[in-house]
Design a protein around this motif. Structure first.
Motif, PDB file in Angstrom:
ATOM      1  N   UNK A 180       0.804  -1.216   0.000  1.00 29.77           N
ATOM      2  CA  UNK A 180       0.000   0.000   0.000  1.00 29.77           C
ATOM      3  C   UNK A 180       0.834   1.261   0.000  1.00 29.77           C
ATOM      4  N   UNK A 181       2.082   1.181   0.491  1.00 27.19           N
ATOM      5  CA  UNK A 181       2.891   2.390   0.627  1.00 27.19           C
ATOM      6  C   UNK A 181       4.352   2.010   0.715  1.00 27.19           C
ATOM      7  N   UNK A 182       5.198   3.019   0.575  1.00 31.36           N
ATOM      8  CA  UNK A 182       6.627   2.804   0.745  1.00 31.36           C
ATOM      9  C   UNK A 182       6.945   2.481   2.199  1.00 31.36           C
ATOM     10  N   UNK A 183       8.150   1.958   2.419  1.00 31.19           N
ATOM     11  CA  UNK A 183       8.469   1.498   3.772  1.00 31.19           C
ATOM     12  C   UNK A 183       8.581   2.630   4.787  1.00 31.19           C
ATOM     13  N   UNK A 184       8.624   3.894   4.308  1.00 31.15           N
ATOM     14  CA  UNK A 184       8.673   5.022   5.238  1.00 31.15           C
ATOM     15  C   UNK A 184       7.380   5.826   5.236  1.00 31.15           C
ATOM     16  N   UNK A 185       6.299   5.235   4.710  1.00 35.46           N
ATOM     17  CA  UNK A 185       5.036   5.965   4.608  1.00 35.46           C
ATOM     18  C   UNK A 185       3.922   5.243   5.357  1.00 35.46           C
ATOM     19  N   UNK A 186       2.932   6.028   5.745  1.00 35.94           N
ATOM     20  CA  UNK A 186       1.711   5.454   6.294  1.00 35.94           C
ATOM     21  C   UNK A 186       0.715   5.178   5.176  1.00 35.94           C
ATOM     22  N   UNK A 187      -0.192   4.249   5.449  1.00 34.80           N
ATOM     23  CA  UNK A 187      -1.266   3.925   4.519  1.00 34.80           C
ATOM     24  C   UNK A 187      -2.592   4.297   5.169  1.00 34.80           C
ATOM     25  N   UNK A 188      -3.610   4.527   4.334  1.00 35.30           N
ATOM     26  CA  UNK A 188      -4.832   5.135   4.845  1.00 35.30           C
ATOM     27  C   UNK A 188      -6.073   4.338   4.472  1.00 35.30           C
ATOM     28  N   UNK A 189      -7.097   4.499   5.298  1.00 34.74           N
ATOM     29  CA  UNK A 189      -8.417   4.005   4.945  1.00 34.74           C
ATOM     30  C   UNK A 189      -9.386   5.176   4.976  1.00 34.74           C
ATOM     31  N   UNK A 190     -10.484   5.051   4.206  1.00 35.32           N
ATOM     32  CA  UNK A 190     -11.421   6.164   4.078  1.00 35.32           C
ATOM     33  C   UNK A 190     -12.771   5.620   3.632  1.00 35.32           C
ATOM     34  N   UNK A 191     -13.726   6.561   3.461  1.00 34.17           N
ATOM     35  CA  UNK A 191     -15.077   6.197   3.025  1.00 34.17           C
ATOM     36  C   UNK A 191     -15.127   6.077   1.505  1.00 34.17           C
ATOM     37  N   UNK A 192     -15.710   4.995   1.021  1.00 32.46           N
ATOM     38  CA  UNK A 192     -15.965   4.804  -0.407  1.00 32.46           C
ATOM     39  C   UNK A 192     -17.364   4.211  -0.545  1.00 32.46           C
ATOM     40  N   UNK A 193     -18.258   4.986  -1.180  1.00 30.81           N
ATOM     41  CA  UNK A 193     -19.635   4.509  -1.392  1.00 30.81           C
ATOM     42  C   UNK A 193     -20.278   4.053  -0.093  1.00 30.81           C
ATOM     43  N   UNK A 194     -20.062   4.817   0.970  1.00 30.44           N
ATOM     44  CA  UNK A 194     -20.716   4.532   2.241  1.00 30.44           C
ATOM     45  C   UNK A 194     -20.067   3.450   3.079  1.00 30.44           C
ATOM     46  N   UNK A 195     -18.904   2.912   2.648  1.00 26.47           N
ATOM     47  CA  UNK A 195     -18.211   1.860   3.407  1.00 26.47           C
ATOM     48  C   UNK A 195     -16.748   2.251   3.570  1.00 26.47           C
ATOM     49  N   UNK A 196     -16.163   1.841   4.682  1.00 23.89           N
ATOM     50  CA  UNK A 196     -14.741   2.090   4.892  1.00 23.89           C
ATOM     51  C   UNK A 196     -13.921   1.023   4.182  1.00 23.89           C
ATOM     52  N   UNK A 197     -12.865   1.456   3.510  1.00 23.75           N
ATOM     53  CA  UNK A 197     -11.921   0.554   2.873  1.00 23.75           C
ATOM     54  C   UNK A 197     -10.536   1.168   2.946  1.00 23.75           C
ATOM     55  N   UNK A 198      -9.516   0.345   2.824  1.00 23.60           N
ATOM     56  CA  UNK A 198      -8.191   0.867   2.601  1.00 23.60           C
ATOM     57  C   UNK A 198      -8.147   1.565   1.258  1.00 23.60           C
ATOM     58  N   UNK A 199      -7.493   2.732   1.198  1.00 21.46           N
ATOM     59  CA  UNK A 199      -7.381   3.456  -0.075  1.00 21.46           C
ATOM     60  C   UNK A 199      -6.713   2.576  -1.122  1.00 21.46           C
ATOM     61  N   UNK A 200      -5.687   1.841  -0.719  1.00 22.06           N
ATOM     62  CA  UNK A 200      -4.977   0.959  -1.642  1.00 22.06           C
ATOM     63  C   UNK A 200      -5.862  -0.191  -2.102  1.00 22.06           C
ATOM     64  N   UNK A 201      -6.538  -0.838  -1.171  1.00 23.53           N
ATOM     65  CA  UNK A 201      -7.419  -1.953  -1.540  1.00 23.53           C
ATOM     66  C   UNK A 201      -8.498  -1.501  -2.502  1.00 23.53           C
ATOM     67  N   UNK A 202      -9.101  -0.330  -2.220  1.00 24.47           N
ATOM     68  CA  UNK A 202     -10.160   0.168  -3.094  1.00 24.47           C
ATOM     69  C   UNK A 202      -9.623   0.416  -4.495  1.00 24.47           C
ATOM     70  N   UNK A 203      -8.434   0.999  -4.585  1.00 24.40           N
ATOM     71  CA  UNK A 203      -7.847   1.262  -5.901  1.00 24.40           C
ATOM     72  C   UNK A 203      -7.453  -0.029  -6.607  1.00 24.40           C
ATOM     73  N   UNK A 204      -6.885  -0.975  -5.870  1.00 19.66           N
ATOM     74  CA  UNK A 204      -6.453  -2.227  -6.471  1.00 19.66           C
ATOM     75  C   UNK A 204      -7.632  -3.017  -7.021  1.00 19.66           C
ATOM     76  N   UNK A 205      -8.672  -3.201  -6.222  1.00 20.26           N
ATOM     77  CA  UNK A 205      -9.827  -3.955  -6.698  1.00 20.26           C
ATOM     78  C   UNK A 205     -10.545  -3.212  -7.813  1.00 20.26           C
ATOM     79  N   UNK A 206     -10.546  -1.872  -7.746  1.00 17.63           N
ATOM     80  CA  UNK A 206     -11.140  -1.109  -8.835  1.00 17.63           C
ATOM     81  C   UNK A 206     -10.383  -1.300 -10.134  1.00 17.63           C
ATOM     82  N   UNK A 207      -9.050  -1.264 -10.058  1.00 15.23           N
ATOM     83  CA  UNK A 207      -8.245  -1.470 -11.267  1.00 15.23           C
ATOM     84  C   UNK A 207      -8.403  -2.886 -11.791  1.00 15.23           C
ATOM     85  N   UNK A 208      -8.444  -3.860 -10.905  1.00 15.04           N
ATOM     86  CA  UNK A 208      -8.630  -5.237 -11.344  1.00 15.04           C
ATOM     87  C   UNK A 208      -9.960  -5.411 -12.059  1.00 15.04           C
TER      88      UNK A 208
END
Length: 644
Positions: A180-208
């Protein structure tokens, strides 16, 4: 395929801060796997209190350990990550001086131990992949408005004991990591369509879903994910490891063989006519999302109405979407009657664009809030609402790309999801200024829609490749671990020299002549097709940007070359079977001094049509008429930097 999916929201049992999107991540990932992988994957989940260190280790060793040669093993973790000072004996392998770990339900699992466990599975000839949505994941291992998936080390964790199994990684092929992020970075979760998801997970599954992910290599998939995450700002960059050319990064996602995707099919089902693609492929859901989405029967189907005909008056076999479901879209034929006993290959010919969610924060200035609401509500054609904007009541009501407008001291700051500025602050001292801000929002929405545009049908995408090489060189540049092509200035202070590259578009098909246009989208919200305005490329042929002249990459005139300065571009290839209207692809940079009532939207009705509704184009007289056909997109993020 064997999958171990670990998700932890509830850290309260351990006296730690909890999350809200990790179980949603695991549920969404499992749904995608069970829809897309055949034969059906063998899936095991560890959720919340189940996901102890010992349980995760045992799951990797026994569940993923069942996989053998030619099998695939997937480890997915959504939860907190942590870091702490590295031990002295680890200094040779921890260049940052910090060690990273996943935070399981009862404590940390060191990244080095995880690496050893996964690589042991890979020694059996198994393709092993890890997807990690937590902070510091790029070290091989989340924060909320986004919430960070990070925990500081607890006093009860004896970090000196965490080095066990840190050595002894088996030789030979290892695992491939999407983090989800570089080894010196934090990763985030947020609201997507009324549900919480990891920003990375949401982008990955969307791209897939949108680009037929299993046909993509890890490298191309990471580039698509990185592009989708730009709405989250600069602070989180996904990572792919290892990156070496010809290695695991260039294998298809999850190790499957590259396949030629089939066109979508129209068929008659229990609820009427349906096309076999839906939200899992990137379409908007429900009845509202279906408005404006259309499919057209491919001309190759000679029995369909309009097949073989050309010109704006051709009676095309069009299907209008009524409702988009997860894996299918219910459609209604327009002015023709399909045969209930047969199926038809179709292509997506119009795509409903999702509105951008706008959050207005002006609690201390009710008159400004009112003026902004009126301006946003009349930013569309004829003074009506713009289909590209939707005012959200709060973060939980926002979906897709989100923009915030924060009003303070007679100024409005337009911010991206993470709080970074989209544009410079804009004055707000009356209705005219409010209309200019609404115009800015429409411009940003239009530009982001174009940058993120993907066709769920990727048939043509695998046939065409964009190659960027240093001027005078032969080897194409490869994206770095964050999915970007990196070009650096040469020289030094007082004598900085801008990089020059050659850009080629290669048609790898052996039989299909394809039409291509290469767009350059810039970080000042402009888009143009100067590089390659739109031409056919013969089978096996190559198109050259700027007719073979060098492409100069440089900072804009208002950015002084100095160490650390950079500029971003997105090279977007659109490939089709016939010429497209390129007018909707042209954007001037956002200009705060432009007339406030100017409407910069290229899709005023909120619909993208790769062929113009009336059959017109900007190609000039004498070109052959538009016919419906397949089209695809490919986006390459590019960063030009001044080193130092």
């Amino acid at each position: 395929m064997f999958a171990l999916l670990v998700g932890i929201d509830d850290y309260a049992r351990s006296g730690l801060s909890s999350l809200a999107g990790c179980l949603n991540d695991v549920s969404a990932a499992r749904s995608w796997l069970e829809r897309q992988v055949r034969p059906s994957p063998v899936v095991r989940t560890l959720l919340d209190a189940e996901a102890t260190v010992d349980a995760v280790v045992e799951g990797i060793e026994t569940h993923l350990g069942q996989a053998g040669p030619e099998d695939t093993a997937l480890f997915w973790f959504s939860g907190h990550g942590t870091e702490f000072p590295a031990l002295p004996e680890e200094s040779a392998i921890e260049s940052t001086g910090r060690s990273q770990a996943l935070v399981c339900a009862d404590g940390p699992l060191l990244d080095k131990r995880l690496r050893v466990l996964l690589d042991r599975v890979a020694t059996r000839g198994t393709h092993v992949a890890a997807v990690l949505d937590c902070c510091y994941a790029g070290g091989a291992t989340r924060d909320a408005t986004g919430t960070a998936r990070f925990l500081p080390p607890a006093p009860s964790w004896h970090t000196s004991a965490l080095a066990r199994d840190a050595e002894g990684a088996p030789a030979g092929p290892g695992h491939v990591l999407l983090a989800a992020s570089r080894l010196d970075q934090r990763s985030y979760e947020d609201w997507f369509d009324g549900r919480r998801h990891g920003v990375f997970t949401h982008a990955l599954l969307g791209a897939l879903g949108e680009v037929g992910g299993r046909e993509l290599t890890y490298r191309r998939l990471l580039a698509a994910v990185h592009c989708r995450m730009q709405g989250s700002g600069e602070r989180q960059h996904p990572v792919l490891l290892p990156q070496q050319a010809g290695g695991p990064a260039d294998r298809p996602f999850l190790g499957g063989a590259v396949r030629e995707p089939s066109p979508y099919l129209l068929r008659y089902g229990a609820q009427g006519w349906e096309v076999d693609c839906g939200t899992v492929h990137g379409l908007r859901d429900g009845e509202n999302g279906a408005r404006g989405t259309e499919f057209t029967v491919l001309p190759a189907d000679r029995e369909a109405p309009g097949a073989g005909q050309e010109g704006p008056g051709a009676d095309r076999a069009v299907l209008r979407a009524k409702s988009v479901r997860a894996e299918r879209t219910l459609v209604e034929p327009s002015s023709w009657t399909p045969d209930h006993n047969r199926s038809y290959p179709v292509t997506l010919s119009a795509l409903a664009l999702p509105p951008v969610s706008v959050l207005v924060e002006a609690s201390g200035d009710p008159s400004a809030a009112r003026e902004l609401a009126e301006a946003i509500g009349s930013a569309g054609p004829g003074g009506g609402p713009s289909p590209l904007l939707r005012t959200a009541a709060g973060p939980e009501d926002a979906s897709g790309l989100r923009l915030r407008v924060v009003v303070h001291g007679g100024q409005a700051r337009v911010l991206l999801r993470d709080g970074s500025a989209a544009v410079a602050p804009l004055p707000l001292a009356g209705p005219a200024d409010a209309r200019r801000i609404a115009s800015c929002l429409v411009h940003l929405a239009s530009w982001h829609h174009l940058r993120d545009l993907t066709n769920p049908d990727p048939v043509l995408g695998s046939l065409v490749r964009v190659e960027v090489t240093p001027w005078g060189g032969d080897a194409p540049m490869l994206p770095d671990g964050s999915g970007e092509l990196l070009c650096s200035y040469g020289g030094g202070p007082g004598d900085w020299r801008e990089p020059r590259v050659a850009i080629r578009i290669r048609n790898r098909s052996t039989s299909r002549k394809l039409w291509c246009v290469l767009l350059n989208l810039t970080d000042n919200y402009a888009s143009h097709s100067v590089l390659f305005p739109g031409h056919f490329i013969a089978p096996g042929g190559v198109g050259h940007a700027l007719d073979g002249e060098p492409v100069h990459l440089s900072l804009p005139a208002n950015r002084t070359p100095r160490p650390g300065a950079y500029v971003r571009d997105w090279l977007k290839l659109i490939v089709a079977e016939g010429e497209l209207n390129t007018v909707p692809f042209q954007f001037d940079p956002w200009d705060p001094n432009a007339p406030a009532d100017r409407d910069p939207a290229r899709h005023a009705d909120g619909v993208f049509r790769p062929t113009a509704p009336d059959g017109s184009r900007d190609m000039g007289a004498g070109t052959r008429p538009v016919t419906p056909g397949q089209w695809a997109t490919l986006t390459l993020p590019l960063r030009t930097v001044v080193p130092g």
